[in-house]
Design a protein around this motif. Sequence first.
Motif, PDB file in Angstrom:
ATOM      1  N   CYS A   1       0.840  -1.192   0.000  1.00  0.00           N
ATOM      2  CA  CYS A   1       0.000   0.000   0.000  1.00  0.00           C
ATOM      3  C   CYS A   1       0.874   1.239   0.000  1.00  0.00           C
ATOM      4  N   GLU A   2       0.300   2.368  -0.385  1.00  0.00           N
ATOM      5  CA  GLU A   2       1.048   3.615  -0.459  1.00  0.00           C
ATOM      6  C   GLU A   2       1.293   4.164   0.938  1.00  0.00           C
ATOM      7  N   ALA A   3       2.513   4.670   1.160  1.00  0.00           N
ATOM      8  CA  ALA A   3       2.826   5.284   2.439  1.00  0.00           C
ATOM      9  C   ALA A   3       2.061   6.598   2.557  1.00  0.00           C
ATOM     10  N   CYS A   4       1.391   6.803   3.682  1.00  0.00           N
ATOM     11  CA  CYS A   4       0.610   8.022   3.873  1.00  0.00           C
ATOM     12  C   CYS A   4       0.355   8.216   5.350  1.00  0.00           C
ATOM     13  N   THR A   5      -0.096   9.411   5.697  1.00  0.00           N
ATOM     14  CA  THR A   5      -0.435   9.715   7.078  1.00  0.00           C
ATOM     15  C   THR A   5      -1.914   9.485   7.310  1.00  0.00           C
ATOM     16  N   LYS A   6      -2.290   9.406   8.571  1.00  0.00           N
ATOM     17  CA  LYS A   6      -3.690   9.223   8.915  1.00  0.00           C
ATOM     18  C   LYS A   6      -4.496  10.441   8.449  1.00  0.00           C
ATOM     19  N   PRO A   7      -5.565  10.231   7.707  1.00  0.00           N
ATOM     20  CA  PRO A   7      -6.364  11.359   7.226  1.00  0.00           C
ATOM     21  C   PRO A   7      -7.260  11.924   8.327  1.00  0.00           C
ATOM     22  N   SER A   8      -7.515  13.218   8.254  1.00  0.00           N
ATOM     23  CA  SER A   8      -8.432  13.842   9.201  1.00  0.00           C
ATOM     24  C   SER A   8      -9.868  13.552   8.775  1.00  0.00           C
ATOM     25  N   VAL A   9     -10.814  13.840   9.668  1.00  0.00           N
ATOM     26  CA  VAL A   9     -12.224  13.648   9.343  1.00  0.00           C
ATOM     27  C   VAL A   9     -12.612  14.540   8.168  1.00  0.00           C
ATOM     28  N   GLU A  10     -12.046  15.748   8.140  1.00  0.00           N
ATOM     29  CA  GLU A  10     -12.346  16.672   7.043  1.00  0.00           C
ATOM     30  C   GLU A  10     -11.885  16.106   5.706  1.00  0.00           C
TER      31      GLU A  10
ATOM     32  N   MET B   1     -11.468  12.927   4.951  1.00  0.00           N
ATOM     33  CA  MET B   1     -12.308  11.788   4.586  1.00  0.00           C
ATOM     34  C   MET B   1     -13.658  12.237   4.039  1.00  0.00           C
ATOM     35  N   ARG B   2     -14.180  13.335   4.565  1.00  0.00           N
ATOM     36  CA  ARG B   2     -15.450  13.848   4.054  1.00  0.00           C
ATOM     37  C   ARG B   2     -15.294  14.453   2.668  1.00  0.00           C
ATOM     38  N   LEU B   3     -14.108  14.988   2.373  1.00  0.00           N
ATOM     39  CA  LEU B   3     -13.864  15.546   1.039  1.00  0.00           C
ATOM     40  C   LEU B   3     -13.903  14.464  -0.027  1.00  0.00           C
TER      41      LEU B   3
ATOM     42  N   LEU C   1     -10.772  12.076  -4.047  1.00  0.00           N
ATOM     43  CA  LEU C   1     -10.436  10.778  -3.461  1.00  0.00           C
ATOM     44  C   LEU C   1      -9.152  10.230  -4.064  1.00  0.00           C
ATOM     45  N   MET C   2      -9.048  10.270  -5.387  1.00  0.00           N
ATOM     46  CA  MET C   2      -7.908   9.673  -6.077  1.00  0.00           C
ATOM     47  C   MET C   2      -6.616  10.486  -5.931  1.00  0.00           C
ATOM     48  N   LYS C   3      -6.735  11.751  -5.581  1.00  0.00           N
ATOM     49  CA  LYS C   3      -5.545  12.586  -5.391  1.00  0.00           C
ATOM     50  C   LYS C   3      -4.983  12.461  -3.982  1.00  0.00           C
ATOM     51  N   ASN C   4      -5.696  11.770  -3.112  1.00  0.00           N
ATOM     52  CA  ASN C   4      -5.272  11.604  -1.733  1.00  0.00           C
ATOM     53  C   ASN C   4      -4.732  10.188  -1.518  1.00  0.00           C
TER      54      ASN C   4
ATOM     55  N   SER D   1     -18.165   3.675   8.213  1.00  0.00           N
ATOM     56  CA  SER D   1     -17.592   3.360   9.521  1.00  0.00           C
ATOM     57  C   SER D   1     -16.343   4.185   9.785  1.00  0.00           C
ATOM     58  N   LEU D   2     -15.574   4.417   8.739  1.00  0.00           N
ATOM     59  CA  LEU D   2     -14.345   5.191   8.878  1.00  0.00           C
ATOM     60  C   LEU D   2     -14.650   6.627   9.278  1.00  0.00           C
ATOM     61  N   VAL D   3     -15.592   7.258   8.589  1.00  0.00           N
ATOM     62  CA  VAL D   3     -15.957   8.642   8.896  1.00  0.00           C
ATOM     63  C   VAL D   3     -16.615   8.731  10.271  1.00  0.00           C
TER      64      VAL D   3
END
Length: 246
Positions: A103-112, A114-116, A124-127, A234-236
């Motif tokens: 999987c791609e290395a990334c940081t934990k996304p914020s709620v904001e 995830m809502r975007l 979605l695809m740019k994140n 569930s994630l959001v």
Amino acid sequence: MCLRKRSGGYHPPDLLHAEIYTGPVPGERGGEVMGGGRTETSALSGTGGGRAITTTHNSQRPNACCFCWCCCCSCSWNEEERRKRGKRKRISQDTKMETIPNCEACTKPSVEEMRLWSQSFDKLMKNPAGRNVFREFLRTEYSEENMLFWLACEDLKQEMNKKAIEEKARSIYEDYISILSPKEVSLDARVREVINKKIQDPTPHTFEDAQLQIYTLMHRDSYPRFLSSSIYRSLVHGGSRTSSES
């Protein structure tokens, strides 16, 4: 890492093999619940006696609110949040969390963030975290190859060395275009004809038409189901609850 040999060179094995996870999770395909496991035991006998080999299969997937944001199977950020809520859980080495292979290395996304993802497929695809979550959803629908193909095309576009371009283009063709591949993506005859011509002298943009067609397919077909899936909801919901508690 083990390599398997195909015509044209060595390529990494299929990415669908993952570690075994035994926790519960709702299935995403056809409204059915995925679960259960089976254990198979076979005995091999030889001149020096016999030995038993036990293989355990489990089709269950990880908890929908826990994903591998930084390619770490322990999901340390999620464990930290559980401890904050006073629900400390001990994870055995025998029941490690199933993770997305490579999987791609990334940081934990914020709620904001995830809502975007619900505002547009492009966001979605740019994140990187969004792509990881969407890829996990595609795995539940047995269409992960679409994302893998798209990512491979993106990687090819960044390549400058001619020899590396030829090797990567041939690998992409064998893995995702060839009708003999188990990971073949769905393309129309026109696009396949274009690829068959361009592959003779590949460039970083050899699969551009095919990549656009798969991107459009994911956007129109998979993306709407992803937004209504238990994985995303569930994630959001979990992120919102954590924010309110802290």
